[in-house]
Design a protein around this motif. Structure first.
Motif, PDB file in Angstrom:
ATOM      1  N   CYS A  29      -5.719   0.898  -2.559  1.00  0.00           N
ATOM      2  CA  CYS A  29      -4.703   1.347  -2.861  1.00  0.00           C
ATOM      3  C   CYS A  29      -3.229   0.719  -3.960  1.00  0.00           C
ATOM      4  O   CYS A  29      -2.670   1.822  -4.134  1.00  0.00           O
ATOM      5  N   HIS A  30      -3.000  -0.529  -4.525  1.00  0.00           N
ATOM      6  CA  HIS A  30      -2.873  -0.650  -6.044  1.00  0.00           C
ATOM      7  C   HIS A  30      -2.717   0.196  -6.845  1.00  0.00           C
ATOM      8  O   HIS A  30      -2.245   0.705  -7.214  1.00  0.00           O
ATOM      9  N   GLY A  31      -3.698   0.407  -7.153  1.00  0.00           N
ATOM     10  CA  GLY A  31      -4.692   0.836  -8.700  1.00  0.00           C
ATOM     11  C   GLY A  31      -3.959   2.449  -8.361  1.00  0.00           C
ATOM     12  O   GLY A  31      -3.576   3.355  -8.840  1.00  0.00           O
ATOM     13  N   ALA A  32      -4.793   3.344  -7.146  1.00  0.00           N
ATOM     14  CA  ALA A  32      -4.258   4.737  -6.667  1.00  0.00           C
ATOM     15  C   ALA A  32      -2.535   4.499  -7.014  1.00  0.00           C
ATOM     16  O   ALA A  32      -2.437   5.798  -7.637  1.00  0.00           O
ATOM     17  N   VAL A  33      -1.588   4.094  -6.900  1.00  0.00           N
ATOM     18  CA  VAL A  33      -0.352   4.419  -6.505  1.00  0.00           C
ATOM     19  C   VAL A  33       0.035   4.236  -8.089  1.00  0.00           C
ATOM     20  O   VAL A  33       1.084   4.984  -9.128  1.00  0.00           O
ATOM     21  N   TYR A  49       1.226  -2.701  13.555  1.00  0.00           N
ATOM     22  CA  TYR A  49      -0.010  -1.540  14.776  1.00  0.00           C
ATOM     23  C   TYR A  49      -1.573  -1.896  14.419  1.00  0.00           C
ATOM     24  O   TYR A  49      -2.460  -1.029  14.767  1.00  0.00           O
ATOM     25  N   GLY A  50      -2.178  -2.944  13.818  1.00  0.00           N
ATOM     26  CA  GLY A  50      -3.241  -2.707  13.633  1.00  0.00           C
ATOM     27  C   GLY A  50      -3.942  -2.545  12.499  1.00  0.00           C
ATOM     28  O   GLY A  50      -5.480  -2.056  12.513  1.00  0.00           O
ATOM     29  N   VAL A  51      -2.817  -1.405  11.747  1.00  0.00           N
ATOM     30  CA  VAL A  51      -3.665  -0.616  10.118  1.00  0.00           C
ATOM     31  C   VAL A  51      -3.068  -1.468   9.233  1.00  0.00           C
ATOM     32  O   VAL A  51      -2.011  -2.029   9.309  1.00  0.00           O
ATOM     33  N   LEU A  52      -2.928  -1.437   8.028  1.00  0.00           N
ATOM     34  CA  LEU A  52      -2.631  -1.914   6.626  1.00  0.00           C
ATOM     35  C   LEU A  52      -0.659  -0.599   6.453  1.00  0.00           C
ATOM     36  O   LEU A  52      -0.739   0.763   6.910  1.00  0.00           O
ATOM     37  N   ALA A  53       0.271  -1.315   6.824  1.00  0.00           N
ATOM     38  CA  ALA A  53       1.636  -1.053   6.335  1.00  0.00           C
ATOM     39  C   ALA A  53       1.545  -1.246   4.854  1.00  0.00           C
ATOM     40  O   ALA A  53       2.172  -2.480   4.513  1.00  0.00           O
ATOM     41  N   SER A  54       2.147  -0.262   4.135  1.00  0.00           N
ATOM     42  CA  SER A  54       2.566  -0.289   2.487  1.00  0.00           C
ATOM     43  C   SER A  54       3.430   0.075   2.551  1.00  0.00           C
ATOM     44  O   SER A  54       3.643   1.054   2.319  1.00  0.00           O
ATOM     45  N   GLN A  55       4.670  -0.403   1.864  1.00  0.00           N
ATOM     46  CA  GLN A  55       6.197  -0.087   2.318  1.00  0.00           C
ATOM     47  C   GLN A  55       6.376  -0.399   0.496  1.00  0.00           C
ATOM     48  O   GLN A  55       6.449  -1.256   0.205  1.00  0.00           O
ATOM     49  N   ALA A  56       6.441   0.678   0.220  1.00  0.00           N
ATOM     50  CA  ALA A  56       7.067   0.945  -1.479  1.00  0.00           C
ATOM     51  C   ALA A  56       8.160   2.146  -2.178  1.00  0.00           C
ATOM     52  O   ALA A  56       8.074   3.115  -1.619  1.00  0.00           O
ATOM     53  N   PHE A  57       8.636   2.465  -3.369  1.00  0.00           N
ATOM     54  CA  PHE A  57       9.296   3.466  -3.448  1.00  0.00           C
ATOM     55  C   PHE A  57       8.649   3.632  -4.563  1.00  0.00           C
ATOM     56  O   PHE A  57       7.788   3.001  -5.932  1.00  0.00           O
ATOM     57  N   PRO A  58       9.359   5.587  -4.885  1.00  0.00           N
ATOM     58  CA  PRO A  58       8.118   5.282  -6.565  1.00  0.00           C
ATOM     59  C   PRO A  58       8.306   4.884  -7.866  1.00  0.00           C
ATOM     60  O   PRO A  58       7.632   4.814  -8.796  1.00  0.00           O
ATOM     61  N   ARG A  59       9.677   4.682  -7.707  1.00  0.00           N
ATOM     62  CA  ARG A  59      10.167   3.871  -9.189  1.00  0.00           C
ATOM     63  C   ARG A  59      11.094   2.315  -7.789  1.00  0.00           C
ATOM     64  O   ARG A  59      11.628   3.483  -7.185  1.00  0.00           O
ATOM     65  N   PRO A  60      11.509   1.992  -9.311  1.00  0.00           N
ATOM     66  CA  PRO A  60      13.022   1.133  -8.566  1.00  0.00           C
ATOM     67  C   PRO A  60      14.764   1.185  -8.210  1.00  0.00           C
ATOM     68  O   PRO A  60      14.149   1.891  -9.327  1.00  0.00           O
ATOM     69  N   ARG A  61      14.598   0.665  -6.955  1.00  0.00           N
ATOM     70  CA  ARG A  61      16.020   1.629  -6.256  1.00  0.00           C
ATOM     71  C   ARG A  61      16.956   1.245  -7.150  1.00  0.00           C
ATOM     72  O   ARG A  61      17.091  -0.276  -7.337  1.00  0.00           O
ATOM     73  N   ARG A  62      18.025   2.622  -7.951  1.00  0.00           N
ATOM     74  CA  ARG A  62      19.295   2.130  -8.352  1.00  0.00           C
ATOM     75  C   ARG A  62      20.201   2.151  -6.847  1.00  0.00           C
ATOM     76  O   ARG A  62      19.790   3.405  -6.637  1.00  0.00           O
ATOM     77  N   ARG A  63      20.992   1.743  -7.248  1.00  0.00           N
ATOM     78  CA  ARG A  63      21.863   1.479  -6.506  1.00  0.00           C
ATOM     79  C   ARG A  63      23.472   2.912  -6.834  1.00  0.00           C
ATOM     80  O   ARG A  63      23.872   3.525  -5.768  1.00  0.00           O
ATOM     81  N   ASP A  77       3.412   8.634   0.028  1.00  0.00           N
ATOM     82  CA  ASP A  77       2.789   8.370   1.015  1.00  0.00           C
ATOM     83  C   ASP A  77       1.507   9.142   0.873  1.00  0.00           C
ATOM     84  O   ASP A  77       0.987   8.672   1.684  1.00  0.00           O
ATOM     85  N   ARG A  78       1.355  10.194   0.556  1.00  0.00           N
ATOM     86  CA  ARG A  78       0.136  11.169   0.685  1.00  0.00           C
ATOM     87  C   ARG A  78      -0.995  10.345  -0.329  1.00  0.00           C
ATOM     88  O   ARG A  78      -2.147   9.907  -0.014  1.00  0.00           O
ATOM     89  N   VAL A  79      -0.627   9.052  -0.885  1.00  0.00           N
ATOM     90  CA  VAL A  79      -1.813   8.246  -1.968  1.00  0.00           C
ATOM     91  C   VAL A  79      -1.881   7.522  -0.693  1.00  0.00           C
ATOM     92  O   VAL A  79      -2.802   7.122  -0.895  1.00  0.00           O
ATOM     93  N   ILE A  80      -0.775   6.914  -0.205  1.00  0.00           N
ATOM     94  CA  ILE A  80      -1.148   5.728   0.002  1.00  0.00           C
ATOM     95  C   ILE A  80      -1.624   6.076   1.221  1.00  0.00           C
ATOM     96  O   ILE A  80      -2.831   5.467   2.340  1.00  0.00           O
ATOM     97  N   GLN A  81      -1.918   7.111   2.295  1.00  0.00           N
ATOM     98  CA  GLN A  81      -2.324   7.799   3.229  1.00  0.00           C
ATOM     99  C   GLN A  81      -3.913   7.226   3.839  1.00  0.00           C
ATOM    100  O   GLN A  81      -3.894   6.583   5.493  1.00  0.00           O
ATOM    101  N   SER A  87      -8.041   1.777   6.942  1.00  0.00           N
ATOM    102  CA  SER A  87      -8.187  -0.113   7.257  1.00  0.00           C
ATOM    103  C   SER A  87      -8.231   0.467   9.188  1.00  0.00           C
ATOM    104  O   SER A  87      -8.228  -0.583   9.674  1.00  0.00           O
ATOM    105  N   GLU A  88      -8.572   1.339   9.221  1.00  0.00           N
ATOM    106  CA  GLU A  88      -8.577   1.627  10.714  1.00  0.00           C
ATOM    107  C   GLU A  88     -10.150   1.187  11.091  1.00  0.00           C
ATOM    108  O   GLU A  88     -10.173   1.007  12.804  1.00  0.00           O
ATOM    109  N   PHE A  89     -11.102   1.525   9.983  1.00  0.00           N
ATOM    110  CA  PHE A  89     -12.221   1.291  10.495  1.00  0.00           C
ATOM    111  C   PHE A  89     -12.295   0.220   9.014  1.00  0.00           C
ATOM    112  O   PHE A  89     -13.841  -0.534   9.415  1.00  0.00           O
ATOM    113  N   VAL A  90     -11.903  -1.503   8.905  1.00  0.00           N
ATOM    114  CA  VAL A  90     -12.645  -2.605   7.946  1.00  0.00           C
ATOM    115  C   VAL A  90     -11.519  -3.312   9.044  1.00  0.00           C
ATOM    116  O   VAL A  90     -10.154  -3.439   8.734  1.00  0.00           O
TER     117      VAL A  90
END
Length: 129
Positions: A29-33, A49-63, A77-81, A87-90
């Motif tokens: 997943c990291h490689g694809a992102v 909830y039993g599946v992989l959850a990866s929380q990320a942003f396309p680039r560092p957040r600026r304030r 999100d489409r890259v991570i999904q 993960s539902e089957f591993v």
């Protein structure tokens, strides 16, 4: 973790909160992102909830200004999904073929072997502890 470290929001982060069975899934997943968002910012990697959850942003957040567009966030999100779906089957603990175990204290995706080897810890008042 060394592969993920440059992308963590918190530089001292040293844990992906998933079992060893998902290590290759997290790295893939990291490689694809990274291929699509080389500067992405990783906030958290965990099981939810039993599946992989990866929380990320396309680039560092600026304030002070927008850091990414809604389209970029949707694409991330489409890259991570697909990795979430895999993960539902591993088995999270060993990497073998698994399935969601919804009769446990916590939802987990496990293979039959790990399901049998690692029972839930006793709950207060259930007569097992």
């Amino acid at each position: 973790m060394d592969t993920l470290r440059p992308h963590w929001r918190e530089p001292a982060a040293d844990v992906a909160w998933v079992g060893e069975g998902w290590r290759e899934l997290v790295l893939a997943c990291h490689g694809a992102v990274v291929a699509r968002f080389p500067e992405y910012e990783l906030v958290n990697v965990k099981q939810k909830y039993g599946v992989l959850a990866s929380q990320a942003f396309p680039r560092p957040r600026r304030r002070v200004a927008a850091s990414w567009t809604a389209e970029e966030f949707g694409e991330l999100d489409r890259v991570i999904q697909p990795f979430v779906e895999q993960s539902e089957f591993v088995c999270e603990w060993c990497g073998a073929r698994g399935r969601l175990r919804d009769d446990r204290k916590y939802l987990l995706t496990l293979c039959d072997t790990c399901e049998g080897r690692f029972p839930d810890p006793p709950r207060p008042g259930d007569g097992r502890g």
